[in-house]
Design a protein around this motif. Structure first.
Motif, mmCIF file in Angstrom:
data_model
loop_
_atom_site.group_PDB
_atom_site.id
_atom_site.type_symbol
_atom_site.label_atom_id
_atom_site.label_comp_id
_atom_site.label_asym_id
_atom_site.label_seq_id
_atom_site.Cartn_x
_atom_site.Cartn_y
_atom_site.Cartn_z
ATOM 1 N N TYR A 80 0.833 -1.207 0.000
ATOM 2 C CA TYR A 80 0.000 0.000 0.000
ATOM 3 C C TYR A 80 0.866 1.255 0.000
ATOM 4 O O TYR A 80 0.633 2.179 -0.776
ATOM 5 C CB TYR A 80 -0.944 -0.005 1.209
ATOM 6 N N LEU A 81 1.877 1.297 0.864
ATOM 7 C CA LEU A 81 2.751 2.468 0.934
ATOM 8 C C LEU A 81 3.491 2.692 -0.379
ATOM 9 O O LEU A 81 3.627 3.833 -0.840
ATOM 10 C CB LEU A 81 3.744 2.335 2.090
ATOM 11 N N LYS A 82 3.987 1.608 -0.990
ATOM 12 C CA LYS A 82 4.673 1.737 -2.281
ATOM 13 C C LYS A 82 3.714 2.262 -3.343
ATOM 14 O O LYS A 82 4.078 3.085 -4.181
ATOM 15 C CB LYS A 82 5.243 0.384 -2.726
ATOM 16 N N THR A 83 2.490 1.769 -3.320
ATOM 17 C CA THR A 83 1.485 2.217 -4.277
ATOM 18 C C THR A 83 1.201 3.703 -4.098
ATOM 19 O O THR A 83 1.129 4.451 -5.071
ATOM 20 C CB THR A 83 0.187 1.401 -4.114
ATOM 21 N N GLN A 84 1.049 4.126 -2.864
ATOM 22 C CA GLN A 84 0.791 5.541 -2.583
ATOM 23 C C GLN A 84 1.969 6.400 -3.024
ATOM 24 O O GLN A 84 1.782 7.468 -3.599
ATOM 25 C CB GLN A 84 0.504 5.750 -1.094
ATOM 26 N N ALA A 85 3.186 5.948 -2.738
ATOM 27 C CA ALA A 85 4.376 6.704 -3.132
ATOM 28 C C ALA A 85 4.466 6.794 -4.654
ATOM 29 O O ALA A 85 4.790 7.849 -5.207
ATOM 30 C CB ALA A 85 5.631 6.055 -2.566
ATOM 31 N N SER A 86 4.157 5.691 -5.318
ATOM 32 C CA SER A 86 4.182 5.670 -6.782
ATOM 33 C C SER A 86 3.130 6.609 -7.345
ATOM 34 O O SER A 86 3.379 7.352 -8.285
ATOM 35 C CB SER A 86 3.936 4.251 -7.271
ATOM 36 N N ARG A 87 1.961 6.588 -6.751
ATOM 37 C CA ARG A 87 0.868 7.451 -7.199
ATOM 38 C C ARG A 87 1.253 8.917 -7.011
ATOM 39 O O ARG A 87 1.031 9.747 -7.885
ATOM 40 C CB ARG A 87 -0.405 7.122 -6.423
ATOM 41 N N ALA A 88 1.861 9.241 -5.875
ATOM 42 C CA ALA A 88 2.277 10.612 -5.604
ATOM 43 C C ALA A 88 3.360 11.054 -6.581
ATOM 44 O O ALA A 88 3.338 12.175 -7.084
ATOM 45 C CB ALA A 88 2.774 10.738 -4.169
ATOM 46 N N ALA A 89 4.309 10.162 -6.860
ATOM 47 C CA ALA A 89 5.391 10.491 -7.777
ATOM 48 C C ALA A 89 4.860 10.710 -9.194
ATOM 49 O O ALA A 89 5.285 11.629 -9.887
ATOM 50 C CB ALA A 89 6.445 9.395 -7.779
ATOM 51 N N SER A 90 3.934 9.866 -9.615
ATOM 52 C CA SER A 90 3.423 9.995 -10.979
ATOM 53 C C SER A 90 2.517 11.211 -11.128
ATOM 54 O O SER A 90 2.469 11.815 -12.189
ATOM 55 C CB SER A 90 2.694 8.725 -11.415
ATOM 56 N N SER A 91 1.826 11.619 -10.076
ATOM 57 C CA SER A 91 0.948 12.782 -10.187
ATOM 58 C C SER A 91 1.732 14.088 -10.123
ATOM 59 O O SER A 91 1.288 15.103 -10.636
ATOM 60 C CB SER A 91 -0.130 12.757 -9.097
ATOM 61 N N SER A 92 2.921 14.065 -9.506
ATOM 62 C CA SER A 92 3.710 15.282 -9.405
ATOM 63 C C SER A 92 4.656 15.468 -10.579
ATOM 64 O O SER A 92 5.178 16.546 -10.797
ATOM 65 C CB SER A 92 4.503 15.289 -8.095
ATOM 66 N N SER A 93 4.880 14.414 -11.348
ATOM 67 C CA SER A 93 5.799 14.527 -12.480
ATOM 68 C C SER A 93 5.065 15.066 -13.703
ATOM 69 O O SER A 93 3.852 14.945 -13.834
ATOM 70 C CB SER A 93 6.445 13.176 -12.788
ATOM 71 N N LYS A 94 5.842 15.653 -14.582
ATOM 72 C CA LYS A 94 5.295 16.216 -15.802
ATOM 73 C C LYS A 94 4.828 15.086 -16.717
ATOM 74 O O LYS A 94 5.560 14.126 -16.937
ATOM 75 C CB LYS A 94 6.401 17.008 -16.489
ATOM 76 N N PRO A 95 3.607 15.158 -17.247
ATOM 77 C CA PRO A 95 3.150 14.085 -18.123
ATOM 78 C C PRO A 95 3.981 14.020 -19.403
ATOM 79 O O PRO A 95 4.219 15.032 -20.050
ATOM 80 C CB PRO A 95 1.687 14.441 -18.419
ATOM 81 N N ALA A 96 4.415 12.827 -19.734
ATOM 82 C CA ALA A 96 5.199 12.617 -20.944
ATOM 83 C C ALA A 96 4.257 12.318 -22.098
ATOM 84 O O ALA A 96 3.139 11.853 -21.900
ATOM 85 C CB ALA A 96 6.160 11.449 -20.742
ATOM 86 N N ALA A 97 4.745 12.577 -23.283
ATOM 87 C CA ALA A 97 3.947 12.270 -24.466
ATOM 88 C C ALA A 97 3.763 10.760 -24.538
ATOM 89 O O ALA A 97 4.710 9.999 -24.366
ATOM 90 C CB ALA A 97 4.649 12.778 -25.719
ATOM 91 N N GLY A 98 2.549 10.335 -24.762
ATOM 92 C CA GLY A 98 2.256 8.907 -24.812
ATOM 93 C C GLY A 98 2.526 8.333 -26.191
ATOM 94 O O GLY A 98 2.895 9.044 -27.132
ATOM 95 N N PRO A 99 2.341 7.041 -26.319
ATOM 96 C CA PRO A 99 2.569 6.391 -27.613
ATOM 97 C C PRO A 99 1.497 6.814 -28.622
ATOM 98 O O PRO A 99 0.390 7.195 -28.258
ATOM 99 C CB PRO A 99 2.460 4.899 -27.287
#
Length: 186
Positions: A71-90
């Motif tokens: 759960y903690l890893k999931t939350q940390a991952s979610r926080a990291a992905s929401s704070s990072s700049k969205p990259a162009a997708g495929p």
């Protein structure tokens, strides 16, 4: 009382009992915690000394602590992905080709041609690295070849990509079981 609730309660009781045994709890607080364990068990109809009930309710090899870590890893991952700049997708073409590769991998899995399945899923991931299904499927293929460390890595990556993708948690649980029991089937 549902088994789901009682499983959680047994997990809490096991955690508290372990905390008494491993020195997490101060000596002066052990008796109070033992009383709390007894009260919690009685309130929810869980007897940790009943082998039959323990067998029915146990979540082993997982523990409440290991589930909380996920759960903690999931939350940390979610926080990291929401704070990072969205990259162009495929591109749409890349996504379509990745889906074809996934289907090819699935066909290879059906034939138990795991090396070819891994190759197909790897190519799909290269085209669309934000699709949790591809990592999860490759985790299953790796696990089928007993390459459990690679399977764990892919299952964790699938969870990182999509924390709501339940099948990735299943893969991670199965691989963890396989690593302990060295036997798993998909």
């Amino acid at each position: 009382m549902t088994d789901k609730t009682q499983k959680l309660v047994l997990g809490v009781i096991d955690f508290l009992t372990a905390s008494i045994g491993d020195g997490t709890v101060k000596e002066d607080d052990k008796e109070s915690l033992e009383v709390a364990i007894q009260c919690i068990g009685e309130a929810f109809g869980v007897d940790p000394n009943d082998a039959q009930q323990r067998s029915r309710l146990s979540i082993k090899p997982a523990t409440l602590s290991s589930i909380f870590e996920v759960y903690l890893k999931t939350q940390a991952s979610r926080a990291a992905s929401s704070s990072s700049k969205p990259a162009a997708g495929p591109s749409a073409a890349d996504k379509a080709e990745a889906e074809k590769l996934k289907q090819s991998g699935n066909q290879h899995m059906t034939k138990k041609d795991y090396a070819q399945a891994i190759d197909a899923y790897t190519k799909a991931i290269a085209l669309d690295p934000k699709n949790a299904v591809y990592y999860s499927n490759r985790a299953a293929a790796y696990s089928s070849t007993a390459d459990h460390l690679s399977a764990v890595s892919d299952a964790e990556k699938a969870i990182e990509v999509d924390p709501a993708f339940v099948k990735a948690y299943h893969r991670l649980g199965c691989v963890s079981y396989c690593m302990r029991r060295d036997a798993c089937s998909y």
